[in-house]
Design a protein around this motif. Structure first.
Motif, PDB file in Angstrom:
ATOM      1  N   THR A  80       4.888  12.191   8.023  1.00  0.00           N
ATOM      2  CA  THR A  80       4.271  13.434   7.587  1.00  0.00           C
ATOM      3  C   THR A  80       4.113  14.361   8.786  1.00  0.00           C
ATOM      4  O   THR A  80       4.017  13.915   9.922  1.00  0.00           O
ATOM      5  CB  THR A  80       2.895  13.183   6.950  1.00  0.00           C
ATOM      6  OG1 THR A  80       2.052  12.575   7.916  1.00  0.00           O
ATOM      7  CG2 THR A  80       3.012  12.287   5.736  1.00  0.00           C
ATOM      8  N   ALA A  81       4.123  15.636   8.489  1.00  0.00           N
ATOM      9  CA  ALA A  81       3.922  16.639   9.534  1.00  0.00           C
ATOM     10  C   ALA A  81       3.211  17.821   8.908  1.00  0.00           C
ATOM     11  O   ALA A  81       3.381  18.098   7.722  1.00  0.00           O
ATOM     12  CB  ALA A  81       5.252  17.066  10.117  1.00  0.00           C
ATOM     13  N   SER A  82       2.454  18.514   9.708  1.00  0.00           N
ATOM     14  CA  SER A  82       1.748  19.680   9.197  1.00  0.00           C
ATOM     15  C   SER A  82       2.750  20.805   8.933  1.00  0.00           C
ATOM     16  O   SER A  82       3.867  20.808   9.450  1.00  0.00           O
ATOM     17  CB  SER A  82       0.708  20.154  10.211  1.00  0.00           C
ATOM     18  OG  SER A  82       1.358  20.678  11.353  1.00  0.00           O
ATOM     19  N   GLU A  83       2.317  21.765   8.130  1.00  0.00           N
ATOM     20  CA  GLU A  83       3.178  22.910   7.841  1.00  0.00           C
ATOM     21  C   GLU A  83       3.525  23.665   9.122  1.00  0.00           C
ATOM     22  O   GLU A  83       4.638  24.144   9.290  1.00  0.00           O
ATOM     23  CB  GLU A  83       2.508  23.839   6.830  1.00  0.00           C
ATOM     24  CG  GLU A  83       3.408  24.963   6.381  1.00  0.00           C
ATOM     25  CD  GLU A  83       2.805  25.796   5.263  1.00  0.00           C
ATOM     26  OE1 GLU A  83       3.367  26.869   5.000  1.00  0.00           O
ATOM     27  OE2 GLU A  83       1.798  25.392   4.672  1.00  0.00           O
ATOM     28  N   SER A  84       2.589  23.740  10.066  1.00  0.00           N
ATOM     29  CA  SER A  84       2.871  24.460  11.317  1.00  0.00           C
ATOM     30  C   SER A  84       3.927  23.742  12.151  1.00  0.00           C
ATOM     31  O   SER A  84       4.783  24.387  12.756  1.00  0.00           O
ATOM     32  CB  SER A  84       1.588  24.679  12.119  1.00  0.00           C
ATOM     33  OG  SER A  84       1.051  23.460  12.545  1.00  0.00           O
ATOM     34  N   VAL A  85       3.893  22.413  12.175  1.00  0.00           N
ATOM     35  CA  VAL A  85       4.914  21.654  12.904  1.00  0.00           C
ATOM     36  C   VAL A  85       6.276  21.860  12.250  1.00  0.00           C
ATOM     37  O   VAL A  85       7.283  22.097  12.929  1.00  0.00           O
ATOM     38  CB  VAL A  85       4.553  20.153  12.970  1.00  0.00           C
ATOM     39  CG1 VAL A  85       5.742  19.316  13.429  1.00  0.00           C
ATOM     40  CG2 VAL A  85       3.369  19.930  13.893  1.00  0.00           C
ATOM     41  N   VAL A 101      11.157  15.671   4.389  1.00  0.00           N
ATOM     42  CA  VAL A 101       9.871  15.205   4.903  1.00  0.00           C
ATOM     43  C   VAL A 101       9.110  14.498   3.784  1.00  0.00           C
ATOM     44  O   VAL A 101       9.553  14.472   2.641  1.00  0.00           O
ATOM     45  CB  VAL A 101       9.025  16.371   5.470  1.00  0.00           C
ATOM     46  CG1 VAL A 101       9.686  16.979   6.677  1.00  0.00           C
ATOM     47  CG2 VAL A 101       8.744  17.407   4.418  1.00  0.00           C
ATOM     48  N   THR A 102       7.950  13.969   4.122  1.00  0.00           N
ATOM     49  CA  THR A 102       7.119  13.247   3.159  1.00  0.00           C
ATOM     50  C   THR A 102       5.706  13.805   3.171  1.00  0.00           C
ATOM     51  O   THR A 102       5.178  14.133   4.234  1.00  0.00           O
ATOM     52  CB  THR A 102       7.090  11.743   3.510  1.00  0.00           C
ATOM     53  OG1 THR A 102       8.422  11.247   3.510  1.00  0.00           O
ATOM     54  CG2 THR A 102       6.259  10.954   2.522  1.00  0.00           C
ATOM     55  N   ILE A 103       5.103  13.900   1.999  1.00  0.00           N
ATOM     56  CA  ILE A 103       3.698  14.279   1.863  1.00  0.00           C
ATOM     57  C   ILE A 103       2.867  13.003   2.015  1.00  0.00           C
ATOM     58  O   ILE A 103       3.271  11.938   1.546  1.00  0.00           O
ATOM     59  CB  ILE A 103       3.451  14.951   0.492  1.00  0.00           C
ATOM     60  CG1 ILE A 103       4.110  16.331   0.486  1.00  0.00           C
ATOM     61  CG2 ILE A 103       1.975  15.070   0.195  1.00  0.00           C
ATOM     62  CD1 ILE A 103       3.964  17.065  -0.828  1.00  0.00           C
ATOM     63  N   PRO A 104       1.694  13.086   2.650  1.00  0.00           N
ATOM     64  CA  PRO A 104       0.870  11.897   2.850  1.00  0.00           C
ATOM     65  C   PRO A 104       0.660  11.086   1.566  1.00  0.00           C
ATOM     66  O   PRO A 104       0.447  11.649   0.496  1.00  0.00           O
ATOM     67  CB  PRO A 104      -0.464  12.458   3.354  1.00  0.00           C
ATOM     68  CG  PRO A 104      -0.117  13.782   3.936  1.00  0.00           C
ATOM     69  CD  PRO A 104       1.054  14.295   3.157  1.00  0.00           C
TER      70      PRO A 104
END
Length: 136
Positions: A80-85, A101-104
């Motif tokens: 997972t990664a934040s939207e800003s990343v 990507v994957t959502i938590p």
């Protein structure tokens, strides 16, 4: 599909000796951000990076990914990664067209679906050239 026995030194040796590398699958590899940076420095033509299932993500791993200027396809599903990343990756990898990507996992399904839709909508506005595949 996995490379659980690949080490930093092995990845660095490939990067230093395969300068024309276009595709790299590091799924399940436990490599450091330093090794990923060596790949970025030595393989500027890399276009496809699959780095899914990696467990020990740091911000430095994402910073190293931002160094791949020719990257067209990036699969970091399982992480997972934040939207800003993700926005930083999209901004710094100008050729990027596909991002997975994957959502938590620790959120209810309804919340995941809303987050997925919101993230996709935001990315379509900011990065219309990018197809984002968000798994949950």
């Amino acid at each position: 599909d996995s490379c659980t026995h690949v080490t930093d030194s092995g990845v660095e040796a490939v990067a230093r000796n395969c300068l024309q590398l276009h595709h790299l699958n590091l799924s399940q590899c436990d490599i450091s951000d330093r090794a990923l940076s060596v790949v970025a420095e030595n393989c500027p033509q890399l276009q496809h990076l699959i780095f899914k299932g990696f467990q020990a993500w740091t911000n430095e791993h994402f910073s190293a990914i931002c160094s791949f200027k020719e990257l067209v396809y990036l699969d970091v599903s399982g992480r997972t990664a934040s939207e800003s990343v993700l926005s930083d990756i999209a901004k710094n990898c100008p050729q990027l067209r596909n991002l997975k990507v994957t959502i938590p996992l620790n959120r209810p399904l309804g919340v995941k679906k809303r987050l997925r839709k919101q993230l996709i909508d935001n990315f379509k506005k900011k990065h219309p050239h990018l197809v984002i595949d968000i798994q949950y």
